[in-house]
Scaffold this active site. Structure first.
Site, PDB file in Angstrom:
ATOM      1  CD  GLU A  33      -0.834   3.345  10.026  1.00  0.00           C
ATOM      2  OE1 GLU A  33      -0.642   4.456   9.386  1.00  0.00           O
ATOM      3  OE2 GLU A  33      -1.071   2.055   9.032  1.00  0.00           O
ATOM      4  CG  ASP A  53       2.863  -1.317   1.182  1.00  0.00           C
ATOM      5  OD1 ASP A  53       3.409  -1.733   1.884  1.00  0.00           O
ATOM      6  OD2 ASP A  53       1.614  -0.860   1.047  1.00  0.00           O
ATOM      7  CD  GLU A  58      -1.493   3.496  -1.616  1.00  0.00           C
ATOM      8  OE1 GLU A  58      -2.828   3.504  -1.869  1.00  0.00           O
ATOM      9  OE2 GLU A  58      -1.135   3.221  -0.365  1.00  0.00           O
ATOM     10  NE  ARG A 104      -2.255   7.065   9.057  1.00  0.00           N
ATOM     11  CZ  ARG A 104      -3.187   6.526   8.685  1.00  0.00           C
ATOM     12  NH1 ARG A 104      -4.234   7.506   8.817  1.00  0.00           N
ATOM     13  NH2 ARG A 104      -3.580   5.408   8.381  1.00  0.00           N
TER      14      ARG A 104
HETATM   15  C1  DMJ Z   1      -1.286   5.318   3.879  1.00  0.00           C
HETATM   16  O1  DMJ Z   1      -1.107   5.669   5.369  1.00  0.00           O
HETATM   17  C2  DMJ Z   1       0.043   5.013   3.097  1.00  0.00           C
HETATM   18  O2  DMJ Z   1       0.204   5.422   1.878  1.00  0.00           O
HETATM   19  C3  DMJ Z   1       0.672   3.648   3.517  1.00  0.00           C
HETATM   20  O3  DMJ Z   1       2.128   3.727   2.750  1.00  0.00           O
HETATM   21  C4  DMJ Z   1      -0.398   2.985   2.976  1.00  0.00           C
HETATM   22  N1  DMJ Z   1      -1.545   3.066   3.586  1.00  0.00           N
HETATM   23  C5  DMJ Z   1      -2.292   4.084   3.679  1.00  0.00           C
HETATM   24  C6  DMJ Z   1      -2.898   4.662   2.328  1.00  0.00           C
HETATM   25  O4  DMJ Z   1      -3.307   3.434   1.439  1.00  0.00           O
END
Ligand code: DMJ
Length: 456
Positions: A116, A243, A363, A120
């Site tokens: 994370e 994902d 997404e 971010r």
């Molecule tokens: C975001 O932090 C990113 O897109 C991550 O890949 C998946 N979770 C959240 C948004 O859904």
């Protein structure tokens, strides 16, 4: 006019109106839509500033701040800064940048989640550095990257989930391909920008270690042990936990011209299409299967899976991307806003409250933007409007936007994650913004929508 030609005319009008997107709608005014999204960004950002300034995020119902850890990392400001730059909010972006440089320190005795914080914060610092040329942001990024690198000191090279930013101690070996495989855009870019090779080699090795543990039929599972490399859960899908592992395979191939990543993508997409793709009465979906047998385990798809049309666009498969995007729209329209998961055969959320949630996820907007860039088809402008209208209808508050506890009842939940500003509104804005706002063909977005430019 004879009755036969009148009939032909009526038929022609009927066919035209049936097969165009939304015949009753006037064409989308991109300028007006971009202004609307920008206004919603300011609405949310100002709420954050008023009630949560300096904190990681805003609880928009109680109008209170929240922190991820006991020391503040200023997550929302760092994550949202490049959106402000792209939206032309220069003064705001400049003052946020000065605030960050003056106040952000990573020298804290806290365990943070490597994945994370990488997507971010590291991603946000690097993209804002590239947009502004402010070397102080790159210095912060290098400091953060250096502090997180110990996460990879494990018996397999697969990183633990948490790393202590001050001591370099690590914990929590239970990880997944998404957490391991979605680090190299950020670390790799940092490597190129600082000349430090280890920032590239170490996270790359981790991806290869996951890939090498794919099953005989080419699929990866959900959970694994970073100490032994053994799979703890063989469920294979495109959803949370996996994902962005796939997303980064193709993105790293493009951003770094790395053939190893192209090869890993090429073999993975064959397995995905063979075992996860599911042609149903309602369209094309990608469900769950056992990674070892390929047997279908669930006919589920969800908000997070909706990144995949965008990834397919990058891989050059526009046709599959466009078909899957139609399914994503079906999922969205089922409740007027998308759930965390839907059973695409029953067209219902699975019967557990947690699958009814909507976390303001980006997404589906991301894929819409990619498809519009690839095709220029106004259908995607219309889709974007559907998404924005739903967001405004169900998630907007007088101050900020809230997540939903249930897309069925539309009950709200008191949280606005930083990615709503970093991703959701950014992709919607870029969908309508003038082409020169961002050179789409020459950037690769990390999975938090931070565009990285290849300057090496
Ligand atoms: C975001 O932090 C990113 O897109 C991550 O890949 C998946 N979770 C959240 C948004 O859904």
């Amino acid at each position: 006019m004879t009755s036969i030609s009148l009939f032909k005319l009526i038929l022609a009008v009927f066919i035209f109106s049936t097969f165009t997107c939304s015949p009753q709608q006037p064409p989308i005014d991109k300028k007006q839509m971009a202004a609307e999204v920008r206004a919603e960004f300011l609405h949310s950002w100002n709420a954050y500033k008023r009630y949560a300034w300096g904190a990681d995020g805003l609880r928009p119902i109680s109008r209170t701040p929240y922190q991820w850890y006991k020391a503040p990392l200023h997550m929302t400001a760092l994550d949202a800064m490049d959106t402000m730059i792209l939206m032309g909010l220069k003064e705001e972006a400049d003052s946020v940048r000065e605030f960050i440089v003056a106040n952000v320190s990573f020298d804290h005795d806290i365990y943070v989640e490597n994945f994370e914080i990488t997507i971010r914060l590291l991603g946000g610092l690097i993209s804002s550095y590239q947009m502004t040329g402010d070397k102080r942001l790159l210095n912060l990024a290098e400091d953060l990257g250096t502090r997180m690198l110990p996460a990879f000191n494990t018996p397999t090279g697969i990183p633990y989930v948490d790393v202590n930013l001050r001591t370099g101690e690590i914990r929590n070996p239970r990880t997944n391909p998404g957490k391991v495989g979605s680090l190299l855009i950020e670390f790799g870019a940092l490597s190129k920008l600082t000349g430090r090779k280890e920032f590239y080699d170490i996270p790359k090795r981790a991806v290869v270690e996951v890939y090498n543990r794919r099953s005989a039929i080419g699929l990866v599972g959900t959970w694994m042990d970073a100490n032994t490399g053994e799979w703890l859960d063989p469920d294979s899908h495109l959803s949370a936990g996996i994902d962005s592992y796939y997303e980064y395979l193709i993105k790293c191939a493009i951003l770094f011209d790395d053939r190893d990543f192209q090869r890993m993508w090429d073999s993975s997409i064959v397995a995905i299409k063979t075992y996860l793709a599911d042609e149903t009465a309602s369209g094309l979906w990608f469900g769950h299967a056992d990674m070892n047998t390929g047997k279908r385990t669930k006919t589920w798809f969800g908000a997070l899976d909706a990144f995949f049309p965008g990834t397919l666009v990058l891989a050059g498969d526009i046709e599959t991307a466009a078909r899957l995007q139609e399914s994503c729209l079906t999922m969205w329209n089922r409740y007027g806003i998308e759930p965390e998961q839907i059973d695409y055969v029953k067209m219902e959320v699975p019967p557990e409250p947690k699958w009814e949630r909507y976390f303001l996820n980006p997404e589906i907007m991301e894929s819409t933007y990619y498809l519009y860039q690839a095709t220029g088809n106004p259908r995607y402008l219309e889709m974007g409007k559907i998404f924005l209208d739903s967001l405004k209808r169900y998630c907007r508050l007088d101050e900020g936007y809230s997540e939903l506890k249930s897309v069925v009842t539309k009950e709200r939940s008191d949280r606005m994650e930083s990615y709503f500003l970093s991703e959701t509104l950014k992709y919607l804005y870029l969908l309508y913004a003038p082409q020169e706002t961002l050179d789409f063909k020459n950037v690769i977005f990390n999975t938090e929508a931070h565009p990285i430019r290849k300057t090496w």
